[in-house]
Design an enzyme around this catalytic site. Structure first.
Site, mmCIF file in Angstrom:
data_model
loop_
_atom_site.group_PDB
_atom_site.id
_atom_site.type_symbol
_atom_site.label_atom_id
_atom_site.label_comp_id
_atom_site.label_asym_id
_atom_site.label_seq_id
_atom_site.Cartn_x
_atom_site.Cartn_y
_atom_site.Cartn_z
ATOM 1 C CB ALA A 33 -0.932 -0.006 1.211
ATOM 2 C CE1 TYR A 34 5.200 5.824 2.468
ATOM 3 C CE2 TYR A 34 6.970 4.224 2.242
ATOM 4 C CZ TYR A 34 6.543 5.535 2.388
ATOM 5 O OH TYR A 34 7.466 6.544 2.455
#
Length: 238
Positions: free
Chosen positions: A146-147
């Protein structure tokens, strides 16, 4: 005149101080720690420069609009924008929190896109835009989907914007830090720092100043022929 988002601490603070040292008037953006932001302003003033602190949450579109307007009002124009604001959140894809995902995308993707939109309209000809990404976009690993994915979007935005603003001689680049020793370093990564140091040819963690020096180059006239690039500042880890 320079605007550095999320510049009350860590990499953003080092960037603001370096640009101030190089002679730029600096808008120091912060989200919650006003005292830390004012300390940065004070340090820039002690260097002989000018600076102001402006609170804004980069997840809130109206805050972004106000931030850029106050930046222009403060010093009469805008020449450098450093998009440093970002949220970190780590976890396996299988059980990543939807709440964390929403906040991550609001700050890192939507917030940066809107900041770039403002920069595209307000930065003067021959200006500089620098986005802070992450080495995770080049060296993927567990728990960073996600990051890393949110920062990959930021890099892509920059590649496209470099082409759109090239006729005005505005450069747009990204800096990809490796593991950097700041107060934002997660306990998970700090606990495994020795492992990353062992994999890094230069044999240490990065320092905020290491990243700030690369940003300062990209913000200078020396980098007038560099645009649409992603530059790793990671000691060889990336």
């Amino acid at each position: 005149m320079a605007l550095v988002t999320a510049s009350s601490r860590g990499i953003g603070r080092a960037v603001a101080l370096r640009l101030g040292h190089d002679g730029a008037n600096v808008v120091v953006n912060y989200h919650s720690n006003e005292a830390a932001a004012r300390d940065v302003v004070s340090e820039i003033e002690q260097l002989g420069g000018a600076a102001v602190a402006v609170r804004a949450d980069l997840a809130v579109p109206r805050d972004i609009t106000r931030l850029f307007q106050e930046a222009v009002d403060a010093f009469g124009g805008l020449d450098i924008v450093v998009n440093n604001a970002g949220m970190r959140a780590f976890g396996a894809v299988a059980n990543f929190s939807v709440k964390d995902l929403d906040r991550l995308l609001a700050v890192n993707v939507k917030g940066t896109f809107l900041a770039l939109q403002k920069a595209a309209n307000l930065v003067r000809d021959d200006g500089r835009i620098v986005n802070i990404s992450t080495g995770h976009t080049k060296v993927p690993g567990p728990h960073v989907a996600a990051y890393g994915g949110s920062k990959a979007a930021v890099e892509y935005f920059g590649h496209v914007l470099a082409k759109e603003l090239g006729s005005r001689r505005i450069t747009v680049n990204a800096v990809l830090p490796g593991l950097t020793d700041t107060d934002g370093l997660s306990p998970e990564f700090r606990a495994n720092a020795d492992k990353f140091i062992a994999q890094t040819p230069l044999g240490r963690l990065g320092r905020s100043e290491d990243i700030a020096d690369v940003v300062a180059f990209l913000a200078s006239d020396d980098a007038r022929w560099v645009t649409g690039q992603t530059i790793a500042a990671a000691g060889g880890l990336v």
